[in-house]
Design an enzyme around this catalytic site. Structure first.
Site, PDB file in Angstrom:
ATOM      1  N   LYS A   8       0.829  -1.139  -0.050  1.00 10.01           N
ATOM      2  CA  LYS A   8      -0.097  -0.003  -0.062  1.00 10.01           C
ATOM      3  C   LYS A   8       1.017   1.310  -0.003  1.00 10.01           C
ATOM      4  O   LYS A   8       0.519   2.260  -0.800  1.00 10.01           O
ATOM      5  CB  LYS A   8      -0.932  -0.012   1.314  1.00 10.01           C
ATOM      6  CG  LYS A   8      -1.840  -1.035   1.356  1.00 10.01           C
ATOM      7  CD  LYS A   8      -2.928  -0.790   2.469  1.00 10.01           C
ATOM      8  CE  LYS A   8      -2.319  -0.730   3.666  1.00 10.01           C
ATOM      9  NZ  LYS A   8      -1.784  -1.952   4.373  1.00 10.01           N
ATOM     10  N   ARG A  53      -8.950   1.888   9.526  1.00 10.98           N
ATOM     11  CA  ARG A  53      -8.532   0.495   9.813  1.00 10.98           C
ATOM     12  C   ARG A  53      -9.461  -0.242  10.697  1.00 10.98           C
ATOM     13  O   ARG A  53      -9.187  -1.529  11.016  1.00 10.98           O
ATOM     14  CB  ARG A  53      -7.104   0.508  10.444  1.00 10.98           C
ATOM     15  CG  ARG A  53      -5.784  -0.182   9.861  1.00 10.98           C
ATOM     16  CD  ARG A  53      -4.752  -0.006  10.776  1.00 10.98           C
ATOM     17  NE  ARG A  53      -3.585  -0.495  10.628  1.00 10.98           N
ATOM     18  CZ  ARG A  53      -2.454   0.092   9.576  1.00 10.98           C
ATOM     19  NH1 ARG A  53      -2.558   1.296   9.264  1.00 10.98           N
ATOM     20  NH2 ARG A  53      -1.580  -0.823   9.711  1.00 10.98           N
ATOM     21  N   ARG A  81      11.458  -5.911   4.112  1.00 12.13           N
ATOM     22  CA  ARG A  81      11.154  -4.472   3.844  1.00 12.13           C
ATOM     23  C   ARG A  81      12.281  -3.824   4.665  1.00 12.13           C
ATOM     24  O   ARG A  81      12.730  -3.909   5.993  1.00 12.13           O
ATOM     25  CB  ARG A  81       9.860  -4.208   4.459  1.00 12.13           C
ATOM     26  CG  ARG A  81       9.637  -2.479   4.347  1.00 12.13           C
ATOM     27  CD  ARG A  81       8.220  -2.416   4.244  1.00 12.13           C
ATOM     28  NE  ARG A  81       7.600  -2.477   5.465  1.00 12.13           N
ATOM     29  CZ  ARG A  81       6.120  -2.179   5.712  1.00 12.13           C
ATOM     30  NH1 ARG A  81       5.331  -1.889   4.857  1.00 12.13           N
ATOM     31  NH2 ARG A  81       5.718  -2.671   6.987  1.00 12.13           N
ATOM     32  N   ARG A 106       0.409  -8.595  13.873  1.00 15.91           N
ATOM     33  CA  ARG A 106      -0.244  -7.604  12.913  1.00 15.91           C
ATOM     34  C   ARG A 106      -1.300  -8.038  11.869  1.00 15.91           C
ATOM     35  O   ARG A 106      -2.374  -7.563  11.729  1.00 15.91           O
ATOM     36  CB  ARG A 106       0.830  -6.811  12.106  1.00 15.91           C
ATOM     37  CG  ARG A 106       1.604  -5.873  12.942  1.00 15.91           C
ATOM     38  CD  ARG A 106       2.715  -5.266  12.408  1.00 15.91           C
ATOM     39  NE  ARG A 106       2.649  -4.597  11.496  1.00 15.91           N
ATOM     40  CZ  ARG A 106       3.551  -4.124  10.179  1.00 15.91           C
ATOM     41  NH1 ARG A 106       4.516  -4.805  10.222  1.00 15.91           N
ATOM     42  NH2 ARG A 106       3.109  -3.622   9.285  1.00 15.91           N
TER      43      ARG A 106
HETATM   44  P1  AMP Z   1       1.497   1.235   8.966  1.00 20.63           P
HETATM   45  O1  AMP Z   1       2.678   1.876   8.749  1.00 20.63           O
HETATM   46  O2  AMP Z   1       0.249   1.545   8.114  1.00 20.63           O
HETATM   47  O3  AMP Z   1       1.633  -0.491   9.014  1.00 20.63           O
HETATM   48  O4  AMP Z   1       1.053   1.564  10.585  1.00 20.63           O
HETATM   49  C1  AMP Z   1       2.039   1.038  11.602  1.00 20.63           C
HETATM   50  C2  AMP Z   1       1.522   1.216  12.996  1.00 20.63           C
HETATM   51  O5  AMP Z   1       0.706   2.339  13.266  1.00 20.63           O
HETATM   52  C3  AMP Z   1       0.077   0.227  13.161  1.00 20.63           C
HETATM   53  O6  AMP Z   1       0.532  -1.298  13.364  1.00 20.63           O
HETATM   54  C4  AMP Z   1      -0.588   0.662  14.176  1.00 20.63           C
HETATM   55  O7  AMP Z   1      -0.206   0.485  15.211  1.00 20.63           O
HETATM   56  C5  AMP Z   1      -0.522   2.115  13.984  1.00 20.63           C
HETATM   57  N1  AMP Z   1      -1.509   2.760  12.942  1.00 20.63           N
HETATM   58  C6  AMP Z   1      -1.330   3.158  11.673  1.00 20.63           C
HETATM   59  N2  AMP Z   1      -2.442   3.418  11.352  1.00 20.63           N
HETATM   60  C7  AMP Z   1      -3.526   3.417  12.068  1.00 20.63           C
HETATM   61  C8  AMP Z   1      -4.894   3.271  12.169  1.00 20.63           C
HETATM   62  N3  AMP Z   1      -5.629   4.195  10.994  1.00 20.63           N
HETATM   63  N4  AMP Z   1      -5.552   2.956  13.067  1.00 20.63           N
HETATM   64  C9  AMP Z   1      -4.977   2.417  14.394  1.00 20.63           C
HETATM   65  N5  AMP Z   1      -3.538   2.279  14.182  1.00 20.63           N
HETATM   66  C10 AMP Z   1      -2.785   2.684  13.073  1.00 20.63           C
END
Ligand code: AMP
Length: 221
Positions: free
Chosen positions: A17, A92, A131, A175
């Site tokens: 993404k 999310r 990654r 995750r």
């Molecule tokens: P990402 O970079 O999108 O994988 O996000 C990394 C981490 O940030 C996730 O595993 C969550 O802990 C937190 N996070 C990011 N976006 C959200 C969201 N929309 N709602 C809740 N937690 C988020």
């Protein structure tokens, strides 16, 4: 597909993404809004919110809906968001999706597209565990599929390439469970909308990018 409005990228962690949202953002001239990047920036800045979010993020759990909705609301109020943004990692949870709809009900912009990137689980784990992310500019690499010219160094800015704390194998598993439980229900929430598209995330970055451009009607020009 309507021309104006926000674009949402849906899909498990690791489907690409972030990479695809960055590319499409440049192509469409819409800001890339990654709630994960915004949280990581608060962690680096050492703010109170960042301090609290770091522990949650490192465990692979989700940060509270109120915090996320607060940062999204502020981001959408910025002037560069007036033609729409590209959401990556948001919404999310169902609560976030419903609140976004409520927020947009008062705005001239709706949701132009929901792009659901789909990839097999084994491939997801492989992408996440390999990654690497530039600590300076955020560029995304993969040790096998998209290696930098010099190991550990960003091609673009020379910054150091690091593994995210939550890309360690034991956190990756958690995750993915959180994704299945909290985020997958969003597919049913959006599937009936006219802008919903399911897109295979298999193949290299360019192949997937072409599929996405076709779906958003930007394949030519
Ligand atoms: P990402 O970079 O999108 O994988 O996000 C990394 C981490 O940030 C996730 O595993 C969550 O802990 C937190 N996070 C990011 N976006 C959200 C969201 N929309 N709602 C809740 N937690 C988020």
């Amino acid at each position: 597909m309507t021309e104006r409005g926000h674009i949402i990228f849906l899909g498990a962690p690791g489907v690409g993404k972030g990479t695809q949202a960055k590319l499409l953002s440049r192509r469409l001239g819409l800001p890339h809004v990654s709630t994960g990047d915004m949280l990581r920036a608060s962690v680096l800045a050492g703010t109170e919110m960042g301090r609290r979010a770091k522990a949650v993020m490192d465990s692979g759990a989700l940060v509270g809906d109120d915090i996320i909705l607060g940062i999204v609301r502020e981001r959408l109020a910025e002037s560069d968001a007036s033609s729409g943004v590209l959401f990556d990692g948001f919404p999310r949870t169902l609560a976030q999706a419903k609140d976004l709809d409520a927020m947009l009900a008062e705005s001239p912009l709706g949701i132009r597209a929901v792009l659901h990137l789909v990839l097999a689980d084994e491939e997801i784990v492989e992408r996440l565990s390999g990654r690497r992310v530039c600590a300076q500019c955020g560029a995304i690499y993969h040790v096998r599929f998209q290696p930098p010219k010099q190991e550990g160094v960003c091609d673009r800015c020379g910054g150091a390439l690091l593994q995210r704390d939550d890309d360690r194998p034991e956190v990756i598993r958690h995750r993915l469970e959180v994704y299945r439980r909290d985020t997958e229900p969003l597919i049913a929430y959006y599937a009936d909308r006219p802008g919903y598209r399911e897109i295979s995330a298999e193949g290299d970055t360019e192949t997937v990018s072409k599929r996405i451009l076709e779906e958003v009607g930007e394949a030519h020009g």
